[in-house]
Design an enzyme around this catalytic site. Sequence first.
Site, PDB file in Angstrom:
ATOM      1  N   ASP A  75       0.969  -0.940   0.034  1.00  0.00           N
ATOM      2  CA  ASP A  75      -0.294  -0.009   0.455  1.00  0.00           C
ATOM      3  C   ASP A  75       1.384   1.145  -0.329  1.00  0.00           C
ATOM      4  OD1 ASP A  75      -2.313   2.000   0.582  1.00  0.00           O
ATOM      5  OD2 ASP A  75      -3.032   0.663   1.459  1.00  0.00           O
ATOM      6  N   SER A 123      -7.089   4.460  -1.378  1.00  0.00           N
ATOM      7  CA  SER A 123      -6.990   2.793  -1.652  1.00  0.00           C
ATOM      8  C   SER A 123      -7.794   1.628  -1.658  1.00  0.00           C
ATOM      9  CB  SER A 123      -6.429   2.157  -0.317  1.00  0.00           C
ATOM     10  OG  SER A 123      -4.914   2.604  -0.124  1.00  0.00           O
ATOM     11  N   THR A 176      -8.293  -2.095   1.745  1.00  0.00           N
ATOM     12  CA  THR A 176      -7.731  -3.177   1.161  1.00  0.00           C
ATOM     13  C   THR A 176      -8.091  -4.476   1.775  1.00  0.00           C
ATOM     14  OG1 THR A 176      -5.638  -1.896   0.593  1.00  0.00           O
ATOM     15  CG2 THR A 176      -5.409  -4.415   0.244  1.00  0.00           C
ATOM     16  N   ASP A 373      -0.819  -0.273  -4.306  1.00  0.00           N
ATOM     17  CA  ASP A 373      -3.113   0.355  -5.139  1.00  0.00           C
ATOM     18  C   ASP A 373      -2.177   1.862  -5.540  1.00  0.00           C
ATOM     19  OD1 ASP A 373      -1.867   1.381  -2.361  1.00  0.00           O
ATOM     20  OD2 ASP A 373      -3.538   0.881  -1.539  1.00  0.00           O
ATOM     21  N   HIS A 374      -1.675   2.032  -5.108  1.00  0.00           N
ATOM     22  CA  HIS A 374      -0.788   3.499  -6.063  1.00  0.00           C
ATOM     23  C   HIS A 374       0.274   4.075  -4.750  1.00  0.00           C
ATOM     24  CE1 HIS A 374      -2.577   4.687  -1.633  1.00  0.00           C
ATOM     25  NE2 HIS A 374      -3.052   3.915  -1.401  1.00  0.00           N
TER      26      HIS A 374
END
Length: 566
Positions: A75, A123, A176, A373-374
Amino acid sequence: MMTHTLPSEQTRLVPGSDSSSRPKKRRISKRSKIIVSTVVCIGLLLVLVQLAFPSSFALRSASHKKKNVIFFVTDGMGPASLSMARSFNQHVNDLPIDDILTLDEHFIGSSRTRSSDSLVTDSAAGATAFACALKSYNGAIGVDPHHRPCGTVLEAAKLAGYLTGLVVTTRITDATPASFSSHVDYRWQEDLIATHQLGEYPLGRVVDLLMGGGRSHFYPQGEKASPYGHHGARKDGRDLIDEAQSNGWQYVGDRKNFDSLLKSHGENVTLPFLGLFADNDIPFEIDRDEKEYPSLKEQVKVALGALEKASNEDKDSNGFFLMVEGSRIDHAGHQNDPASQVREVLAFDEAFQYVLEFAENSDTETVLVSTSDHETGGLVTSRQVTASYPQYVWYPQVLANATHSGEFLKRKLVDFVHEHKGASSKIENFIKHEILEKDLGIYDYTDSDLETLIHLDDNANAIQDKLNDMVSFRAQIGWTTHGHSAVDVNIYAYANKKATWSYVLNNLQGNHENTEVGQFLENFLELNLNEVTDLIRDTKHTSDFDATEIASEVQHYDEYYHELTN
């Protein structure tokens, strides 16, 4: 004069597209069509041969062999996070410049991260893209842009005969893990998420193993005498931990009992298993008391052992699907805390290496996929700190000198200020010698630094911000935001069978939308997410609160994230 309207959560990011649908295939060139035609002809030939010699060939979809998939989410980890951690690791361990992290050895591609309503995802939307293989709005947990529940890879895997698990270092009800195991309109609905995770929704229980933090969302608010902790958050008065144990869950909530599981590598775990090791998030690795909290690697050891044993003992099991998240890399990015982030990345790399060794030694077809996720923080491993021409340097030793996070030190300082209110000289000495010199290894602090910290008094978030910036400035590490960025993130993978590795490369090598990662998981495990979606349409995903209560919940959630970002 033209006017521009900012997109809402329902607004399509790209005009003419419908992000609630599965992504369309890429446009095929003439050359590709020829190749496809050739492949189809070969495929037909193979089918004819198979019909003639049925024992010689086995179609993938008809194999029914056991498969294990371990899907990792780092994450908030962008490419610069890994670069920073790699250089830090080389520096503190006196390693050569060609020494790389385990993750580095398994890099195969990158992922584009935008959500349905923004070029910068959160997220929740990011995890929903992995779990449901579709784009949704920022804040969405297992629902599409129209707020309709969407079937997840984990749910489909369970229904297809796989064992399932979630292992994280944040709250198990956070975005998540929630996106794989629940369906709510907004990520702050963590009390409802917890009930879904324990099986209170149309599919019943689909998660066999839950491990992480977030205990507070499993027992009532104000339960000072609760055996589970002193910071219960549930407003409905329910004790989900008691309910879970009554329904057959094995529960562990402390280090002592966890260690007995660790000693056996999880073989004495009884599924379903609920392990909640902190009321909120498990502390940063730089702060973690190993006598109180398990590491991510230790949690993974227990999870893999438990799932493998249960799968081997169940002749009907098709294997297992395990999602592992290095959750707090993101929090360190939000806080612009480089000293914490490098330790989080290295802790994740250790967990990844352990799973890699597990896969290498397994006879079962096993695939590892890891991505983010980013990116969080807009991190760059360089920073111009003077008006003159910038130096081409950054200093890992500054991060090595720090022994605690800004998150930890802000609480330490605020507690001291409260205890010694008005004793300015005591507070100044504490800041100098305890916080800056002892905890951060900073001796070149200026009068301006001291003045700022003294005048911040008990403003915890501002103290955290200042301390982290003092470290970043001296390390010459730069940040562009306390939020997320739209940078592409890396994809890493491994498979322990040659044919499977070819399949992984054919599907994940190169640059992909994040939804394609979800499609890969669906296809490799031979699942059908649409069928699961049909089964969960009646899932309760809205809040019971009225508008005033919802506003209060959102404010509470925002305040929590304010602590992370400011």
